[in-house]
Scaffold this motif. Sequence first.
Motif, PDB file in Angstrom:
ATOM      1  N   THR A 132      55.720  95.372  25.477  1.00 41.81           N
ATOM      2  CA  THR A 132      56.166  95.347  26.866  1.00 41.81           C
ATOM      3  C   THR A 132      55.777  94.023  27.513  1.00 41.81           C
ATOM      4  O   THR A 132      54.719  93.452  27.214  1.00 41.81           O
ATOM      5  CB  THR A 132      55.593  96.544  27.666  1.00 41.81           C
ATOM      6  OG1 THR A 132      56.177  96.541  28.972  1.00 41.81           O
ATOM      7  CG2 THR A 132      54.066  96.490  27.790  1.00 41.81           C
ATOM      8  N   GLU A 133      56.660  93.556  28.374  1.00 45.22           N
ATOM      9  CA  GLU A 133      56.416  92.303  29.101  1.00 45.22           C
ATOM     10  C   GLU A 133      57.221  92.335  30.389  1.00 45.22           C
ATOM     11  O   GLU A 133      57.780  93.382  30.722  1.00 45.22           O
ATOM     12  CB  GLU A 133      56.725  91.072  28.218  1.00 45.22           C
ATOM     13  CG  GLU A 133      57.921  91.200  27.300  1.00 45.22           C
ATOM     14  CD  GLU A 133      59.234  90.912  27.949  1.00 45.22           C
ATOM     15  OE1 GLU A 133      59.546  91.540  28.972  1.00 45.22           O
ATOM     16  OE2 GLU A 133      59.976  90.085  27.417  1.00 45.22           O
ATOM     17  N   SER A 192      49.152  89.871  23.323  1.00 48.07           N
ATOM     18  CA  SER A 192      47.850  89.452  23.850  1.00 48.07           C
ATOM     19  C   SER A 192      46.950  90.666  24.071  1.00 48.07           C
ATOM     20  O   SER A 192      45.743  90.527  24.279  1.00 48.07           O
ATOM     21  CB  SER A 192      48.034  88.729  25.191  1.00 48.07           C
ATOM     22  OG  SER A 192      48.790  89.542  26.079  1.00 48.07           O
ATOM     23  N   PHE A 240      44.078  90.581  27.558  1.00 46.76           N
ATOM     24  CA  PHE A 240      45.048  89.555  27.964  1.00 46.76           C
ATOM     25  C   PHE A 240      44.329  88.230  28.250  1.00 46.76           C
ATOM     26  O   PHE A 240      44.708  87.179  27.740  1.00 46.76           O
ATOM     27  CB  PHE A 240      45.797  90.044  29.206  1.00 46.76           C
ATOM     28  CG  PHE A 240      46.748  89.056  29.802  1.00 46.76           C
ATOM     29  CD1 PHE A 240      48.049  88.930  29.325  1.00 46.76           C
ATOM     30  CD2 PHE A 240      46.362  88.237  30.867  1.00 46.76           C
ATOM     31  CE1 PHE A 240      48.935  88.021  29.882  1.00 46.76           C
ATOM     32  CE2 PHE A 240      47.241  87.325  31.432  1.00 46.76           C
ATOM     33  CZ  PHE A 240      48.532  87.223  30.933  1.00 46.76           C
ATOM     34  N   ALA A 274      43.693  96.260  28.667  1.00 48.05           N
ATOM     35  CA  ALA A 274      44.737  95.223  28.598  1.00 48.05           C
ATOM     36  C   ALA A 274      44.359  93.948  29.362  1.00 48.05           C
ATOM     37  O   ALA A 274      44.571  92.842  28.869  1.00 48.05           O
ATOM     38  CB  ALA A 274      46.059  95.774  29.113  1.00 48.05           C
TER      39      ALA A 274
HETATM   40  N1  ADE Z   1      52.310  90.631  29.150  1.00 46.20           N
HETATM   41  C1  ADE Z   1      51.224  90.637  28.349  1.00 46.20           C
HETATM   42  N2  ADE Z   1      50.638  91.850  28.338  1.00 46.20           N
HETATM   43  C2  ADE Z   1      51.360  92.634  29.170  1.00 46.20           C
HETATM   44  C3  ADE Z   1      51.239  93.967  29.592  1.00 46.20           C
HETATM   45  N3  ADE Z   1      50.251  94.736  29.155  1.00 46.20           N
HETATM   46  N4  ADE Z   1      52.155  94.441  30.464  1.00 46.20           N
HETATM   47  C4  ADE Z   1      53.156  93.638  30.921  1.00 46.20           C
HETATM   48  N5  ADE Z   1      53.309  92.364  30.552  1.00 46.20           N
HETATM   49  C5  ADE Z   1      52.420  91.859  29.679  1.00 46.20           C
END
Ligand code: ADE
Length: 202
Positions: free
Chosen positions: A143-144, A168, A179, A175
């Motif tokens: 997801t991004e 990441s 990240f 997260a």
């Molecule tokens: N980009 C990197 N990690 C993410 C996440 N957990 N949710 C949304 N975008 C992201």
Amino acid sequence: MVVGKSGVGKVNAAYTTAILLDRFRPDQVIFTGVAGGLHPEALPGDVVIGSHLLQFDFGQIDSLGFHLSPFRKLKGGRHEQLLIASDSLLVQKAQGAAAQVSFLSISSRAPRIFSGVIATGDVFVSDQATAQQLYQDHAALATEMEGAAVAHLCRSLGVPFVVIRSCSDNANQNARVSFNQFIRPAAINSASLVLHLLEEMD
Ligand code: ADE
């Protein structure tokens, strides 16, 4: 070749892509960056090549909660699908290039390459239940916050595209920490693949 930086989120990505497509008329678009891994075996450092992009936050909210719309209604009773396929040749080329790149190892094993759905929304996902649901409901591997917006613009103007991401984090309760810790090496993995892909396409 033209290189641009989109900024975070679907609006920024759509805005940047619109300018890019309008001013420079590229033959193809490669969009890259980092993502939260959703596949249970996707670890930080792994690479996800988006065969399909989906806006997972486009829909309706009622008393029962949020309902994703699989279609967007157009004039004349036509519909367009929210799930958008990347260009299959670019996906294939990216897969071929990925097999030849030596990626940075962030996790306990060498980075793995996945291909499949990437789920895009205007939210940073840091919740295990949401991450699991995105994986189960849409088979989304990562997801991004931009890919499906780029896909939408490219589809509208008939420009072949592919989205390449490196994880990441795992879009769970850790997260944010993950990240911040891994954005740099994950971004390097994405960039390495894009650079290799560009060399092969020359
Ligand atoms: N980009 C990197 N990690 C993410 C996440 N957990 N949710 C949304 N975008 C992201």
